[in-house]
Design a protein around this motif. Structure first.
Motif, short mmCIF file in Angstrom:
data_model
loop_
_atom_site.label_atom_id
_atom_site.label_comp_id
_atom_site.label_asym_id
_atom_site.label_seq_id
_atom_site.Cartn_x
_atom_site.Cartn_y
_atom_site.Cartn_z
N GLY A 90 25.83 -30.47 -8.26
CA GLY A 90 26.55 -29.89 -9.40
C GLY A 90 27.32 -28.62 -9.11
N LYS A 123 30.74 -29.43 -4.74
CA LYS A 123 31.06 -29.86 -3.36
C LYS A 123 32.11 -30.97 -3.34
CE LYS A 123 26.75 -31.02 -2.65
NZ LYS A 123 26.18 -30.65 -3.97
N THR A 124 31.93 -31.97 -4.20
CA THR A 124 32.84 -33.12 -4.21
C THR A 124 34.24 -32.71 -4.66
OG1 THR A 124 30.94 -34.50 -4.76
CG2 THR A 124 33.10 -35.48 -5.10
N THR A 125 34.28 -31.91 -5.70
CA THR A 125 35.57 -31.42 -6.23
C THR A 125 36.32 -30.66 -5.14
OG1 THR A 125 34.46 -31.17 -8.37
CG2 THR A 125 36.62 -30.11 -8.12
N ARG A 142 25.78 -34.52 -16.86
CA ARG A 142 25.53 -35.70 -16.02
C ARG A 142 24.41 -36.57 -16.54
NH1 ARG A 142 25.66 -33.85 -9.67
NH2 ARG A 142 27.91 -33.52 -9.59
N GLU A 158 34.04 -21.12 -11.74
CA GLU A 158 35.25 -21.33 -12.56
C GLU A 158 36.41 -21.84 -11.73
OE1 GLU A 158 36.58 -16.83 -12.90
OE2 GLU A 158 34.59 -17.17 -13.81
P1 DAT Z 1 28.68 -31.66 -6.52
O1 DAT Z 1 29.55 -32.55 -5.66
O2 DAT Z 1 28.27 -30.41 -5.81
O3 DAT Z 1 27.51 -32.36 -7.12
P2 DAT Z 1 30.92 -31.78 -8.37
O4 DAT Z 1 32.10 -31.53 -7.49
O5 DAT Z 1 30.67 -33.18 -8.79
O6 DAT Z 1 29.59 -31.16 -7.74
O7 DAT Z 1 31.12 -30.83 -9.64
C1 DAT Z 1 30.26 -30.88 -10.78
C2 DAT Z 1 31.07 -30.57 -12.03
O8 DAT Z 1 31.49 -29.22 -12.00
C3 DAT Z 1 32.35 -31.39 -12.16
O9 DAT Z 1 32.49 -31.71 -13.53
C4 DAT Z 1 33.46 -30.46 -11.74
C5 DAT Z 1 32.91 -29.11 -12.09
N1 DAT Z 1 33.33 -28.02 -11.19
C6 DAT Z 1 33.23 -28.03 -9.84
N2 DAT Z 1 33.66 -26.86 -9.31
C7 DAT Z 1 34.06 -26.10 -10.36
C8 DAT Z 1 34.60 -24.79 -10.48
N3 DAT Z 1 34.84 -23.99 -9.43
N4 DAT Z 1 34.89 -24.34 -11.72
C9 DAT Z 1 34.66 -25.13 -12.81
N5 DAT Z 1 34.14 -26.36 -12.76
C10 DAT Z 1 33.84 -26.85 -11.56
#
Ligand code: DAT
Length: 172
Positions: A13, A16-18, A109, A148
């Protein structure tokens, strides 16, 4: 051309994926999500009854990735890092998110209460940061705030610059 391998780790959460996907599309590096890789190849070794999830077969994951890691230019995303060979990575980023924000993301989630609490505790006790500095040279491990959108943008820019410099330094 020589390209670096980057590890993105941290509690589920944290983003990482984003970050990994965006970074890959901007840099041309390849993005590998270890959770997805394991699911696709069924790289599991049993089932964890307490957590209600399959147990990763770490050796098979390493075997599966070895060839492309040797070629270079891979961004690896996983909420664990102690089983990857140390030699694979040129830099390691541990993403960090404030508890309240992380809680909301994991609630969205649909995580159950136990899984929520476990993951929040994991972040509070900086389990993944400790694992990273125990597994890699401390000077290549960096923490990045990920609360953020502005921080996401900063992280992308900062890592993109690092990649550019690395490529210059290693391809004379
Ligand atoms: P992970 O891959 O670490 O499990 P994710 O990339 O799926 O995490 O992100 C989880 C959620 O948070 C997703 O809805 C996108 C949001 N998110 C990720 N980075 C962020 C950021 N810097 N600011 C705001 N929201 C963010």
């Amino acid at each position: 051309m020589k390209l670096p391998n980057i590890l993105l780790t941290g509690t589920p959460g944290v983003g990482k994926t984003t970050l990994g996907k965006e970074l890959a599309s901007r840099s041309g590096l390849k993005y590998v999500n270890v959770g997805d890789l394991a699911r696709e190849g069924q790289l599991y070794d049993g089932y964890d009854e307490e957590y209600g999830c399959p147990i990763l077969d770490e050796d098979r994951v390493v075997d599966e990735l070895e060839h492309q890691m040797q070629e270079g230019g891979v961004i690896v995303d996983y909420h664990g890092c102690d089983f990857f060979p140390e030699r694979w990575f040129h830099i390691v980023f541990v993403l960090r998110t404030d508890n309240g924000i992380l809680y909301k993301r994991l609630e969205t989630r649909g995580y159950n209460e136990k899984k929520l609490q476990d993951n929040i505790q994991c972040e509070i006790f900086q389990v993944l940061y400790e694992e990273a500095i125990a597994s890699y040279k401390e000077e290549i491990v960096h923490q990045l705030p990920s609360n953020e959108p502005e921080q996401l943008e900063d992280n992308i820019n900062q890592i993109s610059k690092w990649i550019e410099q690395w490529v210059k330094d290693h391809n004379p």
